[in-house]
Design an enzyme around this catalytic site. Structure first.
Site, PDB file in Angstrom:
ATOM      1  N   ARG A  73       0.851  -1.195   0.000  1.00  0.00           N
ATOM      2  CA  ARG A  73       0.000   0.000   0.000  1.00  0.00           C
ATOM      3  C   ARG A  73       0.889   1.248   0.000  1.00  0.00           C
ATOM      4  O   ARG A  73       1.710   1.432   0.901  1.00  0.00           O
ATOM      5  CB  ARG A  73      -0.911   0.009   1.239  1.00  0.00           C
ATOM      6  CG  ARG A  73      -1.716   1.280   1.386  1.00  0.00           C
ATOM      7  CD  ARG A  73      -2.728   1.209   2.535  1.00  0.00           C
ATOM      8  NE  ARG A  73      -3.393   2.486   2.694  1.00  0.00           N
ATOM      9  CZ  ARG A  73      -3.392   3.217   3.810  1.00  0.00           C
ATOM     10  NH1 ARG A  73      -2.785   2.773   4.899  1.00  0.00           N
ATOM     11  NH2 ARG A  73      -4.007   4.372   3.861  1.00  0.00           N
ATOM     12  N   HIS A 118      -3.010  11.139   1.376  1.00  0.00           N
ATOM     13  CA  HIS A 118      -2.479  10.810   2.705  1.00  0.00           C
ATOM     14  C   HIS A 118      -1.844  12.085   3.281  1.00  0.00           C
ATOM     15  O   HIS A 118      -0.616  12.216   3.349  1.00  0.00           O
ATOM     16  CB  HIS A 118      -1.469   9.662   2.591  1.00  0.00           C
ATOM     17  CG  HIS A 118      -1.239   8.915   3.879  1.00  0.00           C
ATOM     18  ND1 HIS A 118      -1.434   7.564   4.013  1.00  0.00           N
ATOM     19  CD2 HIS A 118      -0.815   9.336   5.091  1.00  0.00           C
ATOM     20  CE1 HIS A 118      -1.142   7.193   5.255  1.00  0.00           C
ATOM     21  NE2 HIS A 118      -0.755   8.249   5.923  1.00  0.00           N
ATOM     22  N   GLU A 163      -7.541   8.422   6.798  1.00  0.00           N
ATOM     23  CA  GLU A 163      -7.812   8.970   8.122  1.00  0.00           C
ATOM     24  C   GLU A 163      -8.340  10.411   8.117  1.00  0.00           C
ATOM     25  O   GLU A 163      -7.670  11.334   8.618  1.00  0.00           O
ATOM     26  CB  GLU A 163      -6.546   8.878   8.990  1.00  0.00           C
ATOM     27  CG  GLU A 163      -6.042   7.461   9.140  1.00  0.00           C
ATOM     28  CD  GLU A 163      -4.931   7.317  10.194  1.00  0.00           C
ATOM     29  OE1 GLU A 163      -4.477   8.344  10.723  1.00  0.00           O
ATOM     30  OE2 GLU A 163      -4.544   6.177  10.496  1.00  0.00           O
ATOM     31  N   ASN A 305      -7.533   1.371  10.085  1.00  0.00           N
ATOM     32  CA  ASN A 305      -6.199   1.565  10.658  1.00  0.00           C
ATOM     33  C   ASN A 305      -6.341   1.456  12.172  1.00  0.00           C
ATOM     34  O   ASN A 305      -7.043   2.248  12.791  1.00  0.00           O
ATOM     35  CB  ASN A 305      -5.639   2.950  10.320  1.00  0.00           C
ATOM     36  CG  ASN A 305      -5.376   3.132   8.826  1.00  0.00           C
ATOM     37  OD1 ASN A 305      -5.507   2.195   8.034  1.00  0.00           O
ATOM     38  ND2 ASN A 305      -5.007   4.332   8.437  1.00  0.00           N
ATOM     39  N   TYR A 307      -4.255   1.014  15.933  1.00  0.00           N
ATOM     40  CA  TYR A 307      -2.991   1.014  16.664  1.00  0.00           C
ATOM     41  C   TYR A 307      -3.137   0.713  18.148  1.00  0.00           C
ATOM     42  O   TYR A 307      -2.313   0.049  18.730  1.00  0.00           O
ATOM     43  CB  TYR A 307      -2.284   2.377  16.514  1.00  0.00           C
ATOM     44  CG  TYR A 307      -1.701   2.572  15.135  1.00  0.00           C
ATOM     45  CD1 TYR A 307      -0.403   2.159  14.856  1.00  0.00           C
ATOM     46  CD2 TYR A 307      -2.454   3.124  14.106  1.00  0.00           C
ATOM     47  CE1 TYR A 307       0.143   2.308  13.595  1.00  0.00           C
ATOM     48  CE2 TYR A 307      -1.917   3.280  12.830  1.00  0.00           C
ATOM     49  CZ  TYR A 307      -0.626   2.864  12.586  1.00  0.00           C
ATOM     50  OH  TYR A 307      -0.090   3.001  11.331  1.00  0.00           O
ATOM     51  N   GLU A 373      -3.679  -0.506   8.194  1.00  0.00           N
ATOM     52  CA  GLU A 373      -2.496  -0.143   8.989  1.00  0.00           C
ATOM     53  C   GLU A 373      -2.595  -0.747  10.372  1.00  0.00           C
ATOM     54  O   GLU A 373      -3.666  -0.741  10.992  1.00  0.00           O
ATOM     55  CB  GLU A 373      -2.374   1.383   9.184  1.00  0.00           C
ATOM     56  CG  GLU A 373      -1.888   2.149   7.987  1.00  0.00           C
ATOM     57  CD  GLU A 373      -1.800   3.652   8.245  1.00  0.00           C
ATOM     58  OE1 GLU A 373      -1.502   4.052   9.396  1.00  0.00           O
ATOM     59  OE2 GLU A 373      -2.031   4.406   7.299  1.00  0.00           O
TER      60      GLU A 373
HETATM   61  C1  GAL Z   1      -1.318   6.741  10.967  1.00  0.00           C
HETATM   62  C2  GAL Z   1      -0.920   7.390   9.671  1.00  0.00           C
HETATM   63  C3  GAL Z   1       0.434   6.974   9.196  1.00  0.00           C
HETATM   64  C4  GAL Z   1       1.450   6.770  10.285  1.00  0.00           C
HETATM   65  C5  GAL Z   1       0.863   6.029  11.462  1.00  0.00           C
HETATM   66  C6  GAL Z   1       1.768   5.866  12.652  1.00  0.00           C
HETATM   67  O1  GAL Z   1      -2.258   7.529  11.634  1.00  0.00           O
HETATM   68  O2  GAL Z   1      -1.845   7.066   8.670  1.00  0.00           O
HETATM   69  O3  GAL Z   1       0.841   7.906   8.237  1.00  0.00           O
HETATM   70  O4  GAL Z   1       2.067   7.946  10.623  1.00  0.00           O
HETATM   71  O5  GAL Z   1      -0.312   6.639  11.894  1.00  0.00           O
HETATM   72  O6  GAL Z   1       1.656   6.915  13.543  1.00  0.00           O
END
Ligand code: GAL
Length: 470
Positions: A73, A118, A163, A305, A307, A373
């Site tokens: 990607r 992006h 995002e 995405n 995290y 992500e």
């Molecule tokens: C996401 C973003 C990425 C990268 C990632 C890690 O929010 O899409 O570009 O920076 O966080 O922080």
């Protein structure tokens, strides 16, 4: 464990890796402008060179092959293709660059997934009002059509906007991302609105003019944390958690997947706050008009995405300010028992991903999901043998497997953020998310695999299916 044709990928974005900020006719973007201002980025670093993928693409391709990815990607730099943001001027050198990337990937049996936006708006369009101006939707649509027309014979997975939540809040509410505005409680809703309109226009263009021949799929990438009430027995915390999820994921996913409009709860909360503070002016959360494209149904899959996870505490209704946080009325906290991986906001909560996937299945009509992500970072001294990141990653993949097998979520792909260390926005190069380390002190910007990369390559080779889908 994973369905046939499952996509095993890694993600990057143009500004974070390409460099070549003025090369071969590229126009400036808002991130060029923002990062060149003093005090905006860690140690005033910028993406002028970054990983220099503009010149070192074949090195990236070697990394991709070493991992055995089925998918990669990347994002297009709008201003590299269209220097002033409009189709009046096309930068053929930019077209050549992306043609080469796409053709090389396909020659190696790797499918590209391309993000059109992006975070890096052409500065020329920012000068005309950028995402706050309603006309941006038509300009984005023209850019998208240009890309479908030029690359869509080979690109089958498209993300319009990455995002929108982050663009709107960090760029226009908190001012820590480009364009660095702090118009609290107002601009972010307007920007989010125009992003939804832009996304929907592009999806409709694809649907009516390209889908039949190109047979691809289009979505937008939504980021969300998993949220849980701080005290599950406290009804205020439970309600605040629900409201917080609505204000983050629901803000964009509700219109696209559920009703075509913003969640009622969100509109009511914003109106309540406006009234309470005596705000005079048009409603802060705009409405879709009959001239706007239909928003409902404009995603062929759910791009997520993920995290981290957070605990939510009801924030009390006493903040006398106009800002998104007070509309939301919730406070997010990290559970002290969760390990932090690199950056302070990244508490590692693998089970949160499974819960979020189940929530998406139940709330957004059981869509096909690509995790576009997911990643773990490092700060401080370089550790190529990043055992802890490997552990986190293995547990997370296991949670994805459980979501598929036990909860029946239709997850079709998983993309690690990121292929290699890169420019991590306001953190500059101080935070490393890569499967490959990039030595930014070496003129050659050499790439070296982390243990995490080796681990991922092993997982892919165990699971990679012979027959690939799009
Ligand atoms: C996401 C973003 C990425 C990268 C990632 C890690 O929010 O899409 O570009 O920076 O966080 O922080």
């Amino acid at each position: 464990m994973f369905p046939p044709g499952f996509a095993w990928g890694a993600s990057t974005s143009a500004y974070q890796i390409e460099g070549g900020w003025q090369a071969d006719g590229k126009g400036p973007s808002i991130w060029d402008t923002f990062s060149h201002e003093k005090g905006k980025v860690f140690e005033d670093q910028n993406g002028d060179v970054a990983c220099n993928s503009y010149e070192l693409w074949e090195k990236d391709l070697e990394c991709i092959q070493q991992l055995g990815l089925t998918h990669y990607r990347l994002s297009f730099s709008w201003a590299r293709l269209l220097p002033d943001g409009t189709t009046r001027t096309i930068n053929q050198k930019g077209v050549q660059y992306y043609n080469r990337v796409i053709d090389d990937l396909l020659a190696c049996n790797v499918s590209p997934m391309v993000t059109l936006y992006h975070y890096d708006l052409p500065q020329a369009l920012e000068d005309l009002g950028g995402w706050k101006s309603p006309g941006i939707a038509t300009l984005f649509d023209s850019y998208a059509k240009f890309c479908f027309q030029t690359f869509g014979d080979r690109v089958k997975l498209w993300i319009t906007i990455n995002e929108p939540l982050v663009c709107a809040t960090l760029g226009y509410e908190d001012g820590i991302h480009a364009p660095g505005l702090e118009e609290r409680g107002i601009a972010a809703y307007l920007v989010g609105h125009n992003m939804l309109r832009a996304h929907a226009m592009a999806w409709h263009s694809y649907d009516s003019d390209y889908r039949a021949t190109q047979k691809g799929a289009v979505s937008l990438a939504l980021n969300s944390d998993w949220l849980e009430p701080l005290n599950p027995d406290c009804i205020e915390d439970v309600a605040a958690t629900e409201r917080d999820l609505i204000f983050t994921l629901g803000w964009f996913a509700w219109p696209v997947f559920v009703t075509g409009d913003y969640p009622e709860m969100m509109r009511a909360a914003i109106e309540h706050r406006s009234k309470k503070l005596g705000y005079i002016g048009p409603p802060r959360l705009p409405s879709f008009s009959k001239d706007d494209p239909t928003i409902l149904g404009t995603a062929d899959f759910f791009a997520l995405n993920y995290y981290t996870s957070q605990k939510v505490k009801a924030g009390g209704d006493d903040e006398q300010t106009l800002c998104m946080k007070s509309d939301q009325d919730a406070e997010e906290l990290i559970d002290p028992s969760w390990p932090i991986c690199g950056v302070s906001w990244l508490a590692v909560v693998p089970y949160g991903l499974r819960k979020l996937l189940k929530y998406i299945k139940d709330t957004f009509n059981d869509p096909t999901v690509y995790i576009t992500e997911n990643g773990f970072s490092q700060m401080g001294p370089l550790q190529l043998e990043d055992v802890q990141r490997c552990e986190f990653f293995n547990s997370t993949i296991l949670e994805v497997a459980k979501a598929i097998q036990e909860d029946g979520v239709k997850v079709r792909g998983y993309f690690v953020w990121s292929l290699m260390d890169n420019f991590e926005w306001s953190f500059g190069f101080s935070v490393r998310f890569g499967l490959f380390n990039v030595d930014f002190s070496d003129a050659k910007l050499s790439r070296t695999i982390y243990q995490l990369g080796q681990e991922y390559a092993k997982i892919i080779s165990e699971h990679r299916n012979s027959g690939q889908t799009q």
